[in-house]
Motif scaffolding. Sequence first.
Motif, short mmCIF file in Angstrom:
data_model
loop_
_atom_site.label_atom_id
_atom_site.label_comp_id
_atom_site.label_asym_id
_atom_site.label_seq_id
_atom_site.Cartn_x
_atom_site.Cartn_y
_atom_site.Cartn_z
N GLY A 63 3.03 61.93 -39.23
CA GLY A 63 2.14 60.85 -39.68
C GLY A 63 0.70 61.31 -39.88
O GLY A 63 -0.22 60.50 -39.85
N LEU A 64 0.51 62.60 -40.06
CA LEU A 64 -0.83 63.14 -40.25
C LEU A 64 -1.36 62.83 -41.65
O LEU A 64 -0.57 62.68 -42.58
CB LEU A 64 -0.81 64.67 -40.04
CG LEU A 64 -0.37 65.14 -38.66
CD1 LEU A 64 -0.21 66.65 -38.65
CD2 LEU A 64 -1.38 64.71 -37.61
N PRO A 65 -2.68 62.76 -41.78
CA PRO A 65 -3.23 62.56 -43.13
C PRO A 65 -2.77 63.68 -44.06
O PRO A 65 -2.71 64.84 -43.66
CB PRO A 65 -4.75 62.63 -42.91
CG PRO A 65 -4.95 62.37 -41.45
CD PRO A 65 -3.71 62.86 -40.76
N ASN A 66 -2.40 63.34 -45.24
CA ASN A 66 -1.97 64.28 -46.29
C ASN A 66 -0.59 64.90 -46.05
O ASN A 66 -0.15 65.72 -46.85
CB ASN A 66 -3.00 65.39 -46.51
CG ASN A 66 -4.31 64.85 -46.99
OD1 ASN A 66 -4.34 64.03 -47.91
ND2 ASN A 66 -5.40 65.27 -46.38
N GLU A 67 0.09 64.53 -44.99
CA GLU A 67 1.39 65.12 -44.69
C GLU A 67 2.38 64.89 -45.83
O GLU A 67 3.03 65.83 -46.30
CB GLU A 67 1.93 64.51 -43.40
CG GLU A 67 3.25 65.04 -42.94
CD GLU A 67 3.65 64.44 -41.61
OE1 GLU A 67 3.93 65.23 -40.68
OE2 GLU A 67 3.67 63.20 -41.49
N GLY A 104 4.91 70.63 -52.44
CA GLY A 104 5.22 72.02 -52.10
C GLY A 104 4.05 72.70 -51.43
O GLY A 104 3.89 73.92 -51.51
N GLY A 105 3.22 71.91 -50.75
CA GLY A 105 2.01 72.43 -50.12
C GLY A 105 2.22 73.00 -48.74
O GLY A 105 1.27 73.13 -47.98
N GLY A 106 3.44 73.34 -48.37
CA GLY A 106 3.69 74.02 -47.12
C GLY A 106 4.19 73.13 -46.00
O GLY A 106 4.44 73.61 -44.91
N VAL A 107 4.32 71.84 -46.24
CA VAL A 107 4.87 70.94 -45.23
C VAL A 107 6.29 70.59 -45.66
O VAL A 107 6.51 70.17 -46.80
CB VAL A 107 4.00 69.66 -45.08
CG1 VAL A 107 4.64 68.69 -44.11
CG2 VAL A 107 2.60 70.03 -44.64
N SER A 108 7.26 70.80 -44.78
CA SER A 108 8.64 70.53 -45.16
C SER A 108 9.47 70.13 -43.95
O SER A 108 9.05 70.29 -42.82
CB SER A 108 9.25 71.77 -45.82
OG SER A 108 9.32 72.83 -44.89
N ALA A 109 10.63 69.60 -44.24
CA ALA A 109 11.64 69.29 -43.22
C ALA A 109 12.98 69.67 -43.82
O ALA A 109 13.15 69.67 -45.03
CB ALA A 109 11.60 67.80 -42.86
N CYS A 110 13.93 69.98 -42.99
CA CYS A 110 15.23 70.44 -43.47
C CYS A 110 16.30 69.40 -43.22
O CYS A 110 16.36 68.81 -42.14
CB CYS A 110 15.61 71.74 -42.75
SG CYS A 110 17.14 72.46 -43.35
N ALA A 111 17.12 69.13 -44.22
CA ALA A 111 18.30 68.26 -44.06
C ALA A 111 19.46 69.14 -43.64
O ALA A 111 19.96 69.91 -44.41
CB ALA A 111 18.61 67.57 -45.39
N VAL A 112 19.82 69.04 -42.37
CA VAL A 112 20.88 69.89 -41.85
C VAL A 112 22.19 69.15 -41.74
O VAL A 112 22.22 67.96 -41.63
CB VAL A 112 20.50 70.49 -40.49
CG1 VAL A 112 19.35 71.45 -40.66
CG2 VAL A 112 20.17 69.42 -39.48
#
Length: 146
Positions: free
Chosen positions: A127-131, A138-146
Amino acid sequence: MPEKVVIIGSGPAGYTAAIYAARANLQPVLYADEPRQEGAFNIIPGGQLMFTTDVENYPGFPEGVLGPDLMNLFEKQAEHCGARMVRKLIPRVDFSQRPFKMWDSEDTLIEAHSVIIATGATANWLGLPNEQRLAKSGGGVSACAV
């Protein structure tokens, strides 16, 4: 008259359940939430794969496949096998007696002999600003669907 099988959830597990239930002549009805905005997040039917670019570890796609394309194929296959899709949320259920009772987003009662809950998982964003902006661009923040 109650449905034979209701499936709640439209990710890989929901569509797979719909395919198998349809092939068994159980006339499944899959409830997939309508796309919507919830706080800072977009809710899109199809599970976490809707936010995934290259899926390179799923059999049958030697060059990889985009997550949304894969989910569209899952949905088409489920419909081809005979599953019925309903674009509504199921926010309330009652499993205390048979047939099971559910209410959709318009408070319409649905009854079913069997219910498969395949609502999946979501990434735990901070919930961070700009997250979300950085995750989408594609700015370096990601999560993986496993």
